[in-house]
Every structure is written in C-alpha cells, then in structure tokens.
Enzyme design. Sequence first.
Site, PDB file in Angstrom:
ATOM      1  CB  CYS A 234     -41.484   1.832  15.197  1.00 24.41           C
ATOM      2  SG  CYS A 234     -40.077   1.145  14.280  1.00 24.41           S
ATOM      3  CG  HIS A 283     -41.839  -2.383  15.771  1.00 26.96           C
ATOM      4  ND1 HIS A 283     -42.435  -1.509  14.898  1.00 26.96           N
ATOM      5  CD2 HIS A 283     -42.517  -2.272  16.951  1.00 26.96           C
ATOM      6  CE1 HIS A 283     -43.450  -0.905  15.500  1.00 26.96           C
ATOM      7  NE2 HIS A 283     -43.511  -1.347  16.755  1.00 26.96           N
ATOM      8  CG  HIS A 295     -45.998   0.114  19.302  1.00 28.34           C
ATOM      9  ND1 HIS A 295     -45.771  -0.925  18.425  1.00 28.34           N
ATOM     10  CD2 HIS A 295     -47.284  -0.048  19.716  1.00 28.34           C
ATOM     11  CE1 HIS A 295     -46.845  -1.684  18.328  1.00 28.34           C
ATOM     12  NE2 HIS A 295     -47.781  -1.179  19.107  1.00 28.34           N
TER      13      HIS A 295
END
Length: 319
Positions: A234, A283, A295
């Site tokens: 990420c 994240h 993402h």
Amino acid sequence: MRGRVPVAVGLAAVALLLPITGAQADPKPTVAQAKAKLKKLDEQADKIVDQYNAANEKWKKAKKQYIAVNTTYKAQASKVEELREGLVTVANSTYQTGDVVSFGLFYSPDPESMLSGLAALDQLSQGRARRLSEYQGAIADLKRQRDQKKSTFDEAAKVKADLLKEKKKADELVKEQTELLRRLGAYNAGNPNSAGIAYTGSASGNALAALQFAYRQIGKPYRYGGTGPGAWDCSGLVQAAWSSGGVSLPRTSFEQWAWGASRRVSLDALEAGDLLFHSGYGHVGIYAGDGKVVHAPRTGDVVKVVTLAQYNAIGAVRP
C-alpha cells in the site's frame, strides 16, 4: 478497514475451508468465521508489514551511511598517504643537504642575498610545519571516520537482524492468508505486467500525475515490501505515485501519516490525490475523487479501485 475480498457464500465455499480428515476432525469453520479470521489476519499483516518496511528503510539508510563513510575513509587514507610521502621527501632532502649548509647564507657579504636566504629558509620551515599540521589533522579525522564507520556498521548489522525476524513473521502471516484465500476461492494472483487503466477523474496538477501513475498499476499484485514495478504494497504504491507527482513521501504508512501532521484534512473535504488511512494507520490509499479510492489492498489481491464506503477511512493527508 480495507477493500473486502469477494467470498463465495454457500456450502461449496464452506467445504473448501478445511480438508476432510475423518470422523474425529474438528468442526469446519463457517464462511463467516473464515471472513472474521481473514479480517484479523489483515489487521495483523498491516502492522507487521509496516514494521518490516520501517526496519528495511532503516537498514537501507544505515547501509547508505556506511558506504558514504567508507568512501570518505578511503579518500582520507589516500590523503594521509600523500602527506606521508611528502614529509618523507622533505625529510630526505633535509638529511641530504642539511639546514646547516643553508646557514651559510647568514654570512653572505651581500645583505640582500642574506635576507633573501632567510626568507626562503623561513618559508621552508613554515611549509614543513603546515604539512605536519595537515598530517596530524588528517590522522585525527581518519580516526573519527574509522569510529563512525564501526558504529554505523554495528547499527546496520543489528537492524538487519531485526529485519530478518520481522520478515519471518510476515512470511508466516502471508502464507496463512494465502492458504485461507485459496480455500475460499478468493485468491487473485494479479498480473505483474498489467497496463492498468486510464484515470479520468477530476484531479489536476501534481495530484493528477500521482493518480495517473496509480491507475496504471491497477491489476498488479499486492506484495508486502513491494515497491514496483511488478508488485506493490500500500505505502509503496502511494510513495511511488506521489513521487511521479514531484512529492517525496516517507516509505511506510505510519511515517506518511506522521509526515502529514500539519497537512491533515477532514474526510468531509477530500480532494483527489489526498492520502487516506485505515484504522491504526497501517494502510494507506489515494482518494481518486467521485467517492473512489485506489490502493493496494492485501496479500491475494491486486491494486484496485474501491468505493470510499468500502475503504472505511479514518484520516486524510493532503501532500
């Protein structure tokens, strides 16, 4: 928390969860239980993977410092050797001619010649003193460089050892995630050569460049520690995307959140290009505008676009 992996619901999916091992086998988990376990693994993975990335970055910085110090050490050693050779040359010359011979200049019947000789002798003496001072300074600096090199090397070695421990944890976690996803029939290997899709949103300026980059990565697999070009995690994706937009971000999601301490924005005032974080800040993704987020979700999934509702962001930063 993150983009959810689609799970086939029904008896067929349940049957995939565990192999049949006989009458004494433990009860098979339900699909709901499997989803709950996967969610827990995701949360654990976010934390461990970010720790892994942070340790890896620390090791790379320590390694870079070591190389720089070692290069300086070699250059300094070369300088000391040159000074040493110069001192040896001067010493040999003095031994062969003798300063006493030069003192004959003091008794020259020509006053101008005598003064000229004194000046030359003084310059020679000053030159020797200066060379000696440079030599001593170089030796002291060399010792400091050597001490710094040792300290940097020790730090790099320790970080590397810690990194290997974290990597082992992450590897075990990824293996468990992969096995569970395969049993659920929800593992997506992705395509490392995916050309992605075109971004057609409302972003402009450097945010447009960042989102165009991110969208070109769609379809490529998630891999923890991945920084492209064939796989991403990420924060690696976010860092690379915004780098293409001319903004240098830290490597991990926690670091990116900390970096944006003075750049926080309300979730009610999002603009395309903003960084979006999950609970725990382990994240990160990029808001694409129009209620969408791009993402790299997790192991067994690919870079993708999800809705803002699916993403469940708790914080945002505007680069």
